[in-house]
Design a protein around this motif. Structure first.
Motif, short mmCIF file in Angstrom:
data_model
loop_
_atom_site.label_atom_id
_atom_site.label_comp_id
_atom_site.label_asym_id
_atom_site.label_seq_id
_atom_site.Cartn_x
_atom_site.Cartn_y
_atom_site.Cartn_z
N GLU A 57 0.83 -1.20 0.00
CA GLU A 57 0.00 0.00 0.00
C GLU A 57 0.86 1.25 0.00
O GLU A 57 0.52 2.24 -0.65
CB GLU A 57 -0.94 -0.01 1.22
CG GLU A 57 -1.98 -1.10 1.15
CD GLU A 57 -3.31 -0.65 1.72
OE1 GLU A 57 -3.44 0.49 2.17
OE2 GLU A 57 -4.23 -1.49 1.70
N ARG A 60 1.89 1.75 -3.52
CA ARG A 60 0.79 2.29 -4.32
C ARG A 60 0.55 3.76 -4.03
O ARG A 60 0.28 4.55 -4.94
CB ARG A 60 -0.50 1.50 -4.04
CG ARG A 60 -0.54 0.11 -4.63
CD ARG A 60 -1.94 -0.45 -4.60
NE ARG A 60 -1.92 -1.88 -4.89
CZ ARG A 60 -1.89 -2.83 -3.96
NH1 ARG A 60 -1.86 -2.51 -2.67
NH2 ARG A 60 -1.87 -4.10 -4.30
N ASP A 65 4.39 0.51 -8.77
CA ASP A 65 3.81 -0.82 -8.93
C ASP A 65 4.32 -1.73 -7.82
O ASP A 65 5.54 -1.92 -7.69
CB ASP A 65 4.20 -1.41 -10.29
CG ASP A 65 3.72 -2.83 -10.44
OD1 ASP A 65 2.50 -3.05 -10.38
OD2 ASP A 65 4.58 -3.72 -10.58
#
Length: 222
Positions: A57, A60, A65
């Motif tokens: 997370e 992200r 990626d």
């Protein structure tokens, strides 16, 4: 405990070699984010190491990626550990020599990177393991690590063993063994002396010499 083990499978860090210094792995996480142009807070990196979290997370959130980041993070962590070993980190425990007294085939399954395990086996000239598995440098490989039984089951299949013993120094090791349907020996070295387990292993031992004494004599070299 079974009358006869067809194989004994070992964890690596904290069992055969000393655990990696946390700072080495935290630095690797920071360096991996830096390679993607992200100045991550060191507390975030430390938490990902101490709590064994894949920081997908966080990746992200910074437009990275997660799969690409994790692959690079694994490479960075492995190279950092290899440098640490060359600088005399992660020494082999003296009692590893006791494994020569085990007569059945040996295996190794670790949550460390497979590249790191291959390096440690070669660098330290550790006992001969018929199979050795570390985690694959992918998100799927990370998801399959202990306490999931995947890597343990793969090793058992390759060894052709059903009645086996897994030796580790964490609750994850005990749970992985139980999920794989085999016995679990908890190695209570100094770094695990005060650990309270919430699941019961088949038996506990303080060191590898005591472990060999617990394995049925028919399974030991004479």
């Amino acid at each position: 405990m079974t009358d006869r083990y067809e194989s004994v499978v070992f964890d690596c860090d904290g069992v055969l070699v000393e655990p990696t210094d946390t700072a080495v792995l935290v630095d690797a996480v920071v360096d991996a984010f830096d390679a993607f142009g992200v100045d991550v807070d060191r507390s975030v990196a430390r938490r990902s190491v101490t709590e064994d979290i894949v920081p997908a997370e966080t990746a992200r959130d910074h437009g990275i990626d997660p799969e690409a980041f994790w692959h690079y993070r694994e490479l960075t962590a492995s190279l950092a550990q290899q440098a640490h070993v060359r600088d005399r980190g992660k020494p082999v425990y003296d009692d590893v020599a006791a494994l020569d007294g085990i007569g059945c085939p040996l295996g190794l399954v670790s949550n460390n990177q497979h590249a790191t395990i291959e390096f440690l086996l070669a660098y330290h000239d550790l006992p001969a393991f018929e199979v050795a598995h570390g985690r694959r440098p992918t998100l799927a490989g990370a998801a399959a690590r202990k306490p999931e039984p995947d890597y343990v089951e793969t090793a058992l299949a390759e060894l052709g063993a059903e009645n086996a013993l897994y030796v580790g120094d964490s609750e994850k090791d005990v749970v992985a063994a139980q999920r794989a349907g085999i016995d679990a020996a908890y190695l209570r070295r100094d770094h695990a002396a005060d650990v309270t387990l919430t699941t019961e292993p088949t038996f506990e031992v303080p060191d590898l010499e005591a472990l060999v004494e617990r394995i049925p004599a028919t399974e030991r070299r004479v």
